[in-house]
Motif scaffolding. Structure first.
Motif: not given
Length: 215
Positions: A43-48, A50-56, A120-126, A180-181
Motif C-alpha cells: 500500500a505504501a508503494l502504491l500510494a507513493r 500511484g499519482g504519477g501513474m495516473i498522470w501518465i 490506496k491514495l490518501e485524501a489530501a493526495t487525491i 502531488l508532493g
C-alpha cells in the motif's frame, strides 16, 4: 461565440455516437486495476507512485482519439465546407479543443476517484491530483489536438501523433506529478503557465497547419 459552441456541440455528438467519450475512462480504470499487479500489493508503494501513474495514464488517454480529431473531417471535405462558410480555421480548432476537453477531461477526473481508491491514495493526495488534472487536462487536450492537425493526412497519423506528443508532454508530467508532493504550490503555478501557453497557441498553430495541409 455562438458558432464556437455549435461546432463544439457537433464534435461532442460525434464523439458520443462513436463511444469515444468512454475510452479515456475505461483506459484509466484498466491501468489503475493492472498497476497493483505490476508493482505488488504494498500500500505504501502504491500510494507513493500511484499519482504519477495516473498522470501518465491521463496523457495516454488524451491521445486515444487523436486519429479522429481532424483527419476524418479533412478527408471527407468537412473542413473545406466550413471554410467556405467563412469560418476561420482558428475557430474550428478552438471549438474542437473545447469539445475534446469536455469529452475527455471531466470524465477522466471522475474516473480518477475509483482509480485513486484502487491505488490506496490518501485524501489530501487525491485533492491535489484533482486540482492538477483540472489545470492540466486542457493542456493535454490541446497538445493532442495540435499534433492531430500537424499529422492529418499522413500515413499512420495516430502513431506519429503519439511519438510527437509524448516528448512535448514531459513538462506537463513533471509539473503535474510535482504538484502531488509540493506544499509551496510552485509546481501548480508552473503547470498552470504551461497549460495556458499550450491552450493559447493551439488554435493559431492548428489553424495554420490545416491551411497548409489544404494547400
Amino acid at each position: 461565440m455562438t458558432m464556437l459552441w455549435l461546432l463544439a456541440a457537433r464534435d461532442l455528438r460525434q464523439a458520443w455516437a462513436s463511444a469515444g467519450l468512454w475510452l479515456p475512462v475505461a483506459f484509466l480504470l484498466l491501468v489503475a486495476s493492472l498497476y497493483p499487479f505490476a508493482v505488488g500489493p504494498d500500500a505504501a508503494l502504491l500510494a507513493r507512485t500511484g499519482g504519477g501513474m495516473i498522470w501518465i495514464a491521463a496523457l495516454l488517454a488524451s491521445l486515444l482519439p487523436v486519429d479522429r480529431l481532424v483527419a476524418p473531417d479533412r478527408d471527407a471535405g468537412v473542413l473545406d465546407q466550413i471554410a467556405l462558410r467563412g469560418i476561420g480555421e482558428e475557430m474550428v480548432v478552438m471549438a474542437r479543443l473545447v469539445a475534446h476537453w469536455l469529452g475527455f477531461g471531466p470524465p477522466l477526473m471522475i474516473a480518477t476517484l475509483p482509480a485513486a481508491a484502487l491505488l490506496k491514495l490518501e485524501a489530501a493526495t487525491i485533492a491535489r491530483l484533482e486540482i492538477g488534472l483540472l489545470i492540466g487536462t486542457p493542456a493535454l487536450a490541446a497538445l493532442g489536438l495540435l499534433v492531430a492537425t500537424l499529422t492529418a493526412g499522413l500515413r499512420s497519423s495516430g502513431a506519429l501523433a503519439g511519438l510527437l506528443a509524448l516528448p512535448l508532454a514531459v513538462p506537463l508530467l513533471i509539473f503535474g506529478a510535482g504538484t502531488l508532493g509540493d506544499g509551496s504550490g510552485a509546481a501548480l503555478k508552473f503547470l498552470g503557465a504551461a497549460a495556458l501557453l499550450l491552450v493559447a497557441i493551439t488554435p493559431f498553430a492548428g489553424g495554420a497547419a490545416i491551411r497548409a495541409g489544404r494547400e
